[in-house]
Motif scaffolding. Sequence first.
Motif, PDB file in Angstrom:
ATOM      1  N   MET A   1       2.025  18.170 -30.563  1.00  0.00           N
ATOM      2  CA  MET A   1       2.445  18.991 -29.475  1.00  0.00           C
ATOM      3  C   MET A   1       1.497  20.165 -29.223  1.00  0.00           C
ATOM      4  SD  MET A   1       5.097  18.529 -27.676  1.00  0.00           S
ATOM      5  CE  MET A   1       6.736  18.049 -27.572  1.00  0.00           C
ATOM      6  N   GLU A   2       0.914  20.636 -30.292  1.00  0.00           N
ATOM      7  CA  GLU A   2       0.032  21.781 -30.153  1.00  0.00           C
ATOM      8  C   GLU A   2      -1.206  21.432 -29.320  1.00  0.00           C
ATOM      9  OE1 GLU A   2      -0.922  23.312 -33.967  1.00  0.00           O
ATOM     10  OE2 GLU A   2       1.174  23.441 -34.544  1.00  0.00           O
ATOM     11  N   ALA A   3      -1.649  20.201 -29.362  1.00  0.00           N
ATOM     12  CA  ALA A   3      -2.843  19.780 -28.640  1.00  0.00           C
ATOM     13  C   ALA A   3      -2.555  19.492 -27.167  1.00  0.00           C
ATOM     14  CB  ALA A   3      -3.435  18.550 -29.306  1.00  0.00           C
ATOM     15  N   PHE A   4      -1.278  19.392 -26.827  1.00  0.00           N
ATOM     16  CA  PHE A   4      -0.929  19.027 -25.449  1.00  0.00           C
ATOM     17  C   PHE A   4      -1.477  20.004 -24.403  1.00  0.00           C
ATOM     18  CE2 PHE A   4       1.961  18.997 -21.796  1.00  0.00           C
ATOM     19  CZ  PHE A   4       1.752  17.691 -21.376  1.00  0.00           C
ATOM     20  N   PRO A   5      -1.314  21.313 -24.554  1.00  0.00           N
ATOM     21  CA  PRO A   5      -1.870  22.225 -23.544  1.00  0.00           C
ATOM     22  C   PRO A   5      -3.394  22.085 -23.415  1.00  0.00           C
ATOM     23  CG  PRO A   5      -0.324  23.421 -24.919  1.00  0.00           C
ATOM     24  CD  PRO A   5      -0.514  22.061 -25.536  1.00  0.00           C
ATOM     25  N   ALA A   6      -4.077  21.879 -24.509  1.00  0.00           N
ATOM     26  CA  ALA A   6      -5.540  21.714 -24.456  1.00  0.00           C
ATOM     27  C   ALA A   6      -5.892  20.402 -23.769  1.00  0.00           C
ATOM     28  CB  ALA A   6      -6.128  21.774 -25.854  1.00  0.00           C
ATOM     29  N   GLU A   7      -5.141  19.334 -24.096  1.00  0.00           N
ATOM     30  CA  GLU A   7      -5.382  18.035 -23.463  1.00  0.00           C
ATOM     31  C   GLU A   7      -5.081  18.106 -21.957  1.00  0.00           C
ATOM     32  OE1 GLU A   7      -3.050  15.116 -25.496  1.00  0.00           O
ATOM     33  OE2 GLU A   7      -4.210  15.303 -27.342  1.00  0.00           O
ATOM     34  N   LEU A   8      -3.997  18.806 -21.612  1.00  0.00           N
ATOM     35  CA  LEU A   8      -3.620  18.963 -20.219  1.00  0.00           C
ATOM     36  C   LEU A   8      -4.701  19.742 -19.470  1.00  0.00           C
ATOM     37  CD1 LEU A   8      -1.562  18.590 -17.955  1.00  0.00           C
ATOM     38  CD2 LEU A   8      -0.481  20.721 -18.708  1.00  0.00           C
ATOM     39  N   GLU A   9      -5.172  20.821 -20.100  1.00  0.00           N
ATOM     40  CA  GLU A   9      -6.222  21.621 -19.475  1.00  0.00           C
ATOM     41  C   GLU A   9      -7.495  20.800 -19.285  1.00  0.00           C
ATOM     42  OE1 GLU A   9      -8.832  25.583 -20.414  1.00  0.00           O
ATOM     43  OE2 GLU A   9      -6.773  25.516 -21.179  1.00  0.00           O
ATOM     44  N   GLU A  10      -7.830  20.000 -20.268  1.00  0.00           N
ATOM     45  CA  GLU A  10      -9.018  19.134 -20.187  1.00  0.00           C
ATOM     46  C   GLU A  10      -8.839  18.080 -19.088  1.00  0.00           C
ATOM     47  OE1 GLU A  10     -12.786  17.818 -20.856  1.00  0.00           O
ATOM     48  OE2 GLU A  10     -11.868  19.598 -21.724  1.00  0.00           O
TER      49      GLU A  10
END
Length: 95
Positions: free
Chosen positions: A1-10
Motif C-alpha cells: 500500500m505504501e508504494a501505491f501513491p508513488a506508483e499512481l504518481e508515476e
Amino acid sequence: MEAFPAELEEAVKKAREEGIRQANADAKVRSDLLERDWEASKQSYELHLDSLQAAVAAAEAQVAELQAQQQRVSEQTQNLATRAFTTASTSRSEA
C-alpha cells in the motif's frame, strides 16, 4: 500500500507524457496536412493567374492588331476621298 501513491504518481506522469507526445504528433500531422493543402491551393491560384495573364496578353495583341487595321482603313478612306475629290474637280474643269 505504501508504494501505491508513488506508483499512481508515476502512472500519471507517464500518461501525461504520452498525452503530450500524442498531442504533439497529432498537431504535426494537422500542420503537415494544412501545409500541403495550402501548397495545392497556392499552385492552383498560380496556374489560374498564369492563365489570366495569357488571356490579357492575347487580348492586348488583338487590340493592337485591330488598332493597326483601323489605321489602315482610315488611310484608305482618306485616299479614296482625296481621289474622289480630285476626280470630281478634274471632271468639272474638263466640262
